[in-house]
Motif scaffolding. Sequence first.
Motif, PDB file in Angstrom:
ATOM      1  N   ILE A  49       0.826  -1.045   0.000  1.00  0.00           N
ATOM      2  CA  ILE A  49      -0.188   0.111   0.101  1.00  0.00           C
ATOM      3  C   ILE A  49       0.798   1.292   0.023  1.00  0.00           C
ATOM      4  CG2 ILE A  49      -1.597   1.317   1.371  1.00  0.00           C
ATOM      5  CD1 ILE A  49      -2.744  -1.191   2.189  1.00  0.00           C
ATOM      6  N   LYS A  52       4.430   3.070  -4.017  1.00  0.00           N
ATOM      7  CA  LYS A  52       3.999   3.512  -5.271  1.00  0.00           C
ATOM      8  C   LYS A  52       4.457   2.528  -6.153  1.00  0.00           C
ATOM      9  CE  LYS A  52       2.319   8.080  -4.125  1.00  0.00           C
ATOM     10  NZ  LYS A  52       2.293   9.555  -4.428  1.00  0.00           N
ATOM     11  N   HIS A  55       2.320  -0.589  -6.910  1.00  0.00           N
ATOM     12  CA  HIS A  55       0.908  -0.451  -7.220  1.00  0.00           C
ATOM     13  C   HIS A  55       0.634  -1.026  -8.777  1.00  0.00           C
ATOM     14  CE1 HIS A  55       0.107   2.842  -4.116  1.00  0.00           C
ATOM     15  NE2 HIS A  55       0.389   1.668  -3.620  1.00  0.00           N
ATOM     16  N   ILE A  60      -1.004  -5.891  -6.394  1.00  0.00           N
ATOM     17  CA  ILE A  60      -2.218  -5.582  -5.810  1.00  0.00           C
ATOM     18  C   ILE A  60      -3.308  -6.975  -5.413  1.00  0.00           C
ATOM     19  CG2 ILE A  60      -4.464  -4.566  -6.345  1.00  0.00           C
ATOM     20  CD1 ILE A  60      -3.120  -2.374  -7.898  1.00  0.00           C
ATOM     21  N   LYS A 137      -6.906  -0.648 -14.832  1.00  0.00           N
ATOM     22  CA  LYS A 137      -7.388  -0.552 -13.410  1.00  0.00           C
ATOM     23  C   LYS A 137      -8.748  -1.040 -13.207  1.00  0.00           C
ATOM     24  CE  LYS A 137      -7.624   2.858  -9.835  1.00  0.00           C
ATOM     25  NZ  LYS A 137      -7.510   4.478  -9.455  1.00  0.00           N
TER      26      LYS A 137
END
Length: 310
Positions: A49, A52, A55, A60, A137
Amino acid sequence: MMDNVSLITIFFLSGLNETKNHRFTLFCLTLLCYCFILLVNLSLIVTIILDKHLHEPMYILLCTFCVNGLYGTTGFYPKFLWDLLSPVHAISYSGCLVQALVMYSYACSDLSILAVMAYDRYVAICRPLEYHSVMSKQRLIKLVCFSWITPFFIIATNIFLTSRVKLCSPYITRLFCVNWVIVKLACFPAQTTINGIVAYITIIIYVFQGVFIVWSYMYLIKMCVNSLDNRAKFMQTCVPHLTSLLIFLVTILFDVMNMRFGSKDLPQTFQNFVAIEFLVIPPLMNPLIYGFKLTKIRNRILGVITFKIK
């Protein structure tokens, strides 16, 4: 309508009856195990988390995997620790159904997340130029929701059907509530026909997911054999997935085989160990496997530890 509703309000768990002389030792070991599970899973979740650079879809999904591990273990360990210190091992009827829901949905979600991970690795290695467009995403959010919400509603349907069965015994010979064991307490076997049908449909759904995972990795292995670059990617990112899958399947298979075909003459201690394997080994080993194997996560954790020591 009363014939369709259980009059039992409390279940008694008899799985701890043979451990009366070792309760405190077992409590300390269980508490230590649960604390370590919380530590390793939360460490990975917080690392992903806060960084970055992590990510990305693969990380994830790994974060989702660890969150699911915490969800499943929370449904078992607090109650189990309480039972170890309590003279009476009881759980309310509604609490028993909730625990069964958590246990089953956790296991099914684990398999669903592993299926999504297999799809992610397939796209990353076999279709690298399309990876970011395929694993967008929006699609990642949909896949994560699929891996959590779908198992929850499927298992909730099974639990709802169980709640409509009239039961004739409040005694469960396990450490925790299991839907299949509750159904066996039915007064009239004819009442459980629909339960059996829905249970087999659920099994078929997740067997298909297992087949999809196996097919994905067979295809990946075939693609990676003749490519040094793909082989390196496979060893780095797919081996942890395969290890997690193997651990999950072995622990679940042992428990299912014991429930379906296990002899009542087997020692209760052995039956207890088999029953809780999937709540001990996968939540404990998965974060360690990924933490040591995935370079970005390993470097990030080592960096934090080195910084704190300095």
